[in-house]
Design a protein around this motif. Structure first.
Motif, PDB file in Angstrom:
ATOM      1  N   ARG A  12      -1.490 -10.382   0.606  1.00  0.00           N
ATOM      2  CA  ARG A  12      -0.855 -11.319   1.827  1.00  0.00           C
ATOM      3  C   ARG A  12      -1.902 -11.954   2.746  1.00  0.00           C
ATOM      4  O   ARG A  12      -2.720 -11.134   3.242  1.00  0.00           O
ATOM      5  CB  ARG A  12       0.109 -10.349   2.401  1.00  0.00           C
ATOM      6  CG  ARG A  12       0.916 -10.799   3.566  1.00  0.00           C
ATOM      7  CD  ARG A  12       2.080 -11.656   3.036  1.00  0.00           C
ATOM      8  NE  ARG A  12       3.004 -11.044   2.124  1.00  0.00           N
ATOM      9  CZ  ARG A  12       3.878 -10.226   2.618  1.00  0.00           C
ATOM     10  NH1 ARG A  12       4.255 -10.332   3.782  1.00  0.00           N
ATOM     11  NH2 ARG A  12       4.788  -9.736   1.831  1.00  0.00           N
ATOM     12  N   ALA A  13      -1.666 -13.175   3.009  1.00  0.00           N
ATOM     13  CA  ALA A  13      -2.466 -13.795   3.763  1.00  0.00           C
ATOM     14  C   ALA A  13      -1.979 -13.926   5.213  1.00  0.00           C
ATOM     15  O   ALA A  13      -0.600 -14.373   5.248  1.00  0.00           O
ATOM     16  CB  ALA A  13      -2.795 -15.435   3.366  1.00  0.00           C
ATOM     17  N   ASP A  21       1.289  -1.314   4.729  1.00  0.00           N
ATOM     18  CA  ASP A  21       0.321  -0.267   4.311  1.00  0.00           C
ATOM     19  C   ASP A  21      -0.784  -0.923   3.405  1.00  0.00           C
ATOM     20  O   ASP A  21      -0.357  -1.240   2.319  1.00  0.00           O
ATOM     21  CB  ASP A  21       0.636   0.933   4.128  1.00  0.00           C
ATOM     22  CG  ASP A  21       1.636   1.822   5.108  1.00  0.00           C
ATOM     23  OD1 ASP A  21       1.634   1.125   6.268  1.00  0.00           O
ATOM     24  OD2 ASP A  21       2.291   2.840   4.739  1.00  0.00           O
ATOM     25  N   GLY A  22      -1.884  -1.059   3.653  1.00  0.00           N
ATOM     26  CA  GLY A  22      -2.788  -1.510   2.884  1.00  0.00           C
ATOM     27  C   GLY A  22      -4.360  -1.444   3.327  1.00  0.00           C
ATOM     28  O   GLY A  22      -4.674  -0.941   4.232  1.00  0.00           O
ATOM     29  N   SER A  82     -10.459  -9.439   3.373  1.00  0.00           N
ATOM     30  CA  SER A  82     -11.202 -10.516   3.719  1.00  0.00           C
ATOM     31  C   SER A  82     -10.824 -10.669   5.068  1.00  0.00           C
ATOM     32  O   SER A  82      -9.657 -10.520   5.510  1.00  0.00           O
ATOM     33  CB  SER A  82     -11.220 -11.739   2.837  1.00  0.00           C
ATOM     34  OG  SER A  82      -9.795 -12.084   2.911  1.00  0.00           O
ATOM     35  N   GLY A  83     -11.855 -11.268   5.855  1.00  0.00           N
ATOM     36  CA  GLY A  83     -11.473 -11.718   7.408  1.00  0.00           C
ATOM     37  C   GLY A  83     -12.273 -10.828   8.370  1.00  0.00           C
ATOM     38  O   GLY A  83     -12.016  -9.744   8.589  1.00  0.00           O
ATOM     39  N   ASP A  84     -13.193 -11.630   8.933  1.00  0.00           N
ATOM     40  CA  ASP A  84     -14.087 -10.657   9.785  1.00  0.00           C
ATOM     41  C   ASP A  84     -14.296 -11.857  10.909  1.00  0.00           C
ATOM     42  O   ASP A  84     -15.191 -12.453  11.148  1.00  0.00           O
ATOM     43  CB  ASP A  84     -15.424 -10.524   9.355  1.00  0.00           C
ATOM     44  CG  ASP A  84     -16.275  -9.228  10.066  1.00  0.00           C
ATOM     45  OD1 ASP A  84     -15.698  -9.116  11.422  1.00  0.00           O
ATOM     46  OD2 ASP A  84     -17.578  -9.173   9.917  1.00  0.00           O
ATOM     47  N   VAL A  93      -4.686  -9.030   3.244  1.00  0.00           N
ATOM     48  CA  VAL A  93      -4.484  -7.721   3.190  1.00  0.00           C
ATOM     49  C   VAL A  93      -3.756  -7.297   1.909  1.00  0.00           C
ATOM     50  O   VAL A  93      -2.804  -8.259   1.266  1.00  0.00           O
ATOM     51  CB  VAL A  93      -3.480  -7.159   4.454  1.00  0.00           C
ATOM     52  CG1 VAL A  93      -3.193  -5.624   4.258  1.00  0.00           C
ATOM     53  CG2 VAL A  93      -3.912  -7.714   5.486  1.00  0.00           C
ATOM     54  N   ALA A  94      -4.220  -6.319   1.194  1.00  0.00           N
ATOM     55  CA  ALA A  94      -3.777  -5.846  -0.197  1.00  0.00           C
ATOM     56  C   ALA A  94      -3.086  -4.447  -0.140  1.00  0.00           C
ATOM     57  O   ALA A  94      -3.743  -3.704   0.555  1.00  0.00           O
ATOM     58  CB  ALA A  94      -5.011  -6.165  -1.203  1.00  0.00           C
TER      59      ALA A  94
END
Length: 299
Positions: free
Chosen positions: A69-70, A165-166, A170-172, A190-191
């Motif tokens: 999910r982006a 929940d995951g 990616s993403g900093d 999020v996965a």
């Protein structure tokens, strides 16, 4: 001389003599080394003629979440706070990041103040029994309430929360506080932790041997002592060039999970594609190359 005698005898006679000499080396007296070499060669020929084994297609593999999910920026703005980084485990509705909300706070205060003023005017119109003003101000109050709701909705969207929940894959934004973001820009991915898919990068020379439903095993770089059973679930009929070769994307499903499994892990998967002769398994690439070269050069 010997060369003249060979020329007189002709090629057939010379070949026959050569065969007799070779027969004497292998079956005549002496020449133990030649006899031993002959036995070894014969044993190898028999072995490769009948020995078979499992033919397995090997491919570099990567673990991905079954879904990812982006979380995108809902509007243009600035990063105010980043609370997670890739690899962090998050719970559903956990706050991940917050965008700057000062402009929306001002919009909300402005809409709330205007609504309060209109409510006072509406009360005065009621006290004066001015029906025209009552209707006009009532419409203005409805408009102000709509603007207030919009401002509150924008404020709620400045907070990015985990959809389930995951794990953050990616993403900093921790080093980009105050940086501008564009509407629709993906900030995090999020996965889920419990549902994965195995993505194999299969060489085009081996893709013909794979079919949906075949089983195999996966060994990850981070867990070299653990074999994870997998099953081919989907073969994508589109190749991707990389490093001078073409690769096909093949997706597989894990038949057994592991607690330490995380999206992004890499390793090597081997898919069993039947039982073949060992000589074919070891020489298939060479044979295919020879066939292709002959096809290229022959008329």
């Amino acid at each position: 001389t010997a060369f003249q005698r060979d020329a007189v005898r002709g090629p057939v006679a010379r070949t026959w003599e050569g065969m007799q000499s070779l027969w004497g080396l292998f079956f005549g007296p002496g020449h133990a080394a030649w006899k031993l070499a002959g036995l070894v060669v014969a044993a190898l020929v028999l072995f490769f003629s009948f020995a078979t084994g499992d033919y397995r297609v090997a491919a570099d593999t990567r673990i991905e979440g079954a879904i990812q999910r982006a979380l995108a920026a809902p509007f243009e703005g600035y990063v105010r706070e980043a609370l997670v980084r890739p690899g962090d485990v998050v719970k559903k509705d956990q706050l991940i990041a917050r965008l700057d909300d000062r402009d929306f706070q001002l919009e909300r205060l402005k809409a709330a103040s205007r609504r309060e003023q209109l409510v006072k005017q509406h009360r005065e119109a009621l006290a004066n029994h001015d029906r025209t003003q009552i209707r006009v101000i009532g419409s203005q109050i409805d408009q102000a309430e709509a603007e207030l709701n919009i401002a509150q909705e924008k404020l709620s969207r400045t907070e990015l929360r985990a959809p389930f929940d995951g794990i953050v894959v990616s993403g900093d934004l921790s080093q980009q506080l105050g940086a501008p973001v564009q509407r629709g820009q993906v900030l995090f991915e999020v996965a889920p932790l419990e549902d994965y898919r195995v993505v194999l990068k299969v060489d085009e020379r081996d893709i013909r041997d794979l079919t949906v439903g075949q089983d195999g095993n996966l060994v990850l770089t981070s867990m070299p002592s653990t074999r994870l059973p997998v099953r081919v679930a989907r073969i994508t009929p589109v190749s991707t060039p990389e490093d001078g070769r073409n690769y096909f994307r093949v997706e597989a499903k894990l038949q057994q999970g592991a607690e330490r499994l995380r999206p992004g892990m890499e390793g090597v998967a081997k898919i069993t594609a039947g039982n073949r002769k060992l000589i074919w398994i070891w020489t298939r690439y060479l044979v295919d190359w020879v066939r292709l070269e002959l096809w290229t050069v022959l008329p």
